[in-house]
Write an enzyme that holds these catalytic residues in place. Structure first.
Site, PDB file in Angstrom:
ATOM      1  N   LYS A 131      -8.318  -1.333  -0.043  1.00 17.47           N
ATOM      2  CA  LYS A 131      -8.121   0.117  -0.133  1.00 17.47           C
ATOM      3  C   LYS A 131      -8.475   0.602  -1.536  1.00 17.47           C
ATOM      4  O   LYS A 131      -9.080   1.662  -1.718  1.00 17.47           O
ATOM      5  CB  LYS A 131      -6.660   0.471   0.214  1.00 17.47           C
ATOM      6  N   GLN A 133       2.564  -0.222   1.624  1.00 16.96           N
ATOM      7  CA  GLN A 133       2.022  -1.282   2.478  1.00 16.96           C
ATOM      8  C   GLN A 133       3.155  -1.954   3.265  1.00 16.96           C
ATOM      9  O   GLN A 133       4.140  -2.406   2.688  1.00 16.96           O
ATOM     10  CB  GLN A 133       1.272  -2.309   1.611  1.00 16.96           C
ATOM     11  N   ASP A 162      -0.890   7.995   5.277  1.00 19.28           N
ATOM     12  CA  ASP A 162      -0.858   7.051   6.406  1.00 19.28           C
ATOM     13  C   ASP A 162      -0.439   7.763   7.690  1.00 19.28           C
ATOM     14  O   ASP A 162      -0.568   7.213   8.781  1.00 19.28           O
ATOM     15  CB  ASP A 162       0.142   5.907   6.128  1.00 19.28           C
TER      16      ASP A 162
END
Ligand code: NAP
Length: 290
Positions: free
Chosen positions: A52, A96, A119
């Site tokens: 990312k 994460q 997200d």
């Protein structure tokens, strides 16, 4: 059979995003900035976060990775999230997953400022997605919708079978494809491990989204001629190569592909689209467009 080439499409999208980032910078505004929180040292999580970070740099965005030991307490992590929420130099924040067992993931997700939740996991953003309001759609479903749109795959009036009902893939996919939109307007059946006679449902499908995480589960006898098949699954299996493993999708590609009108490969299908969707959401955040 046409390949839904996620790798090529994502590369094209990255160029478009890089151009937009350049325009933002040239207009004198701050560079779009993604922050990632990584707890512990799980190998897979480390790899995801590194990729990312690399993606951000490729399109000219800033990225910050905040690494914390496995022993960080829930209260400490919540404080770190709040710090980023209050940091005006950061547009998007991802945490994460998975987090260590002593930390309540949902509590962390719900503490992220929904405006920075690129997200798309915050319940407010999920709610916006379900009701068709502006939001950050989570990366994998968003990437699949983008791929279908760019290849102009016809979805209106089609019967779509989604295999898998997770909150990050199956459920949002079923929702997006049933929305009054293009792509969308599908009649959707959502299947899971308790579904009886899954094969019978699959054989009725114009579009199959396979998101169950079982290598080569979908075989040719489960797919009808001309179907569109999107393979979300990624399973690592041992292989006699340098890395010692290879990636398999949920679809037995070699035998299913000849029957399909469109199909995504693994690797090079949904994976790269997922990655680029996070960049798309970060750009959206920088522009304040949620
Ligand atoms: P998950 O949370 O484990 O959910 C799997 C779903 O599949 C569950 O709903 C489960 O049913 C269902 N299922 C399991 N076995 C089944 C069977 N035999 N028949 C029918 N349904 C079955 O997985 P996920 O997070 O959604 O991920 C799914 C796969 O996609 C994984 O391989 C993952 O690695 C991959 N993935 C790929 C990307 C990408 O970027 N390419 C992104 C995300 C995930 P129950 O609910 O009844 O248990």
């Amino acid at each position: 059979m046409n390949l839904l080439d996620g790798k090529a499409t994502a590369a094209q999208m990255k160029q478009e995003i890089a151009q937009s980032v350049l325009e933002i910078k040239n207009s004198g505004k701050r560079t779009p900035h993604l922050a990632a929180i990584l707890v512990g040292n799980d190998g897979a999580s480390e790899t995801y976060v590194n990729s990312k970070e690399k993606d951000c740099h490729e399109v000219g965005m800033s990225s910050t990775v905040l690494r914390f030991p496995e022993t960080i307490t829930e209260a400490e992590l919540l404080q770190e999230v709040v710090k980023i929420n209050n940091n005006k130099d950061i547009d998007g924040l991802i945490v994460q997953l998975p987090l260590p067992k002593h930390i309540n993931e949902q509590k962390i997700i719900e503490t992220i400022n929904p405006d920075k939740d690129v997200d798309g996991f915050h319940p407010l953003n999920v709610g916006h997605m379900v009701t068709g309001l502006p939001t950050y759609v989570s990366a994998t479903p968003d990437g699949i919708m983008e791929l279908l749109a760019r290849y102009k795959v016809e979805t209106a009036g089609k019967h779509c079978v989604v295999i898998g009902r997770s909150n990050i893939v199956g459920r949002p996919m079923s929702n997006l494809l049933s929305q009054k939109a293009n792509p969308g307007d599908c009649t959707v059946t959502i299947c899971h491990s308790r579904t009886k006679d899954l094969k019978a449902f699959c054989l009725q499908a114009d579009i199959i989204i396979a998101a169950l995480g079982k290598a080569e589960f979908l075989t040719a006898d489960m797919v009808r001629e001309g179907a569109v098949v999107v393979d979300v699954g990624i399973t690592r299996v041992p292989a006699q190569n340098k890395s010692g493993f290879k990636l398999l999708g949920d679809v037995k590609f070699d035998e299913v592909a000849p029957k399909c009108s469109y199909i995504t490969p693994v690797p090079g299908g949904v994976g790269p689209m997922t990655r680029v969707s996070l960049l798309k959401n970060t750009l959206k955040a920088a522009r304040g467009l949620r």
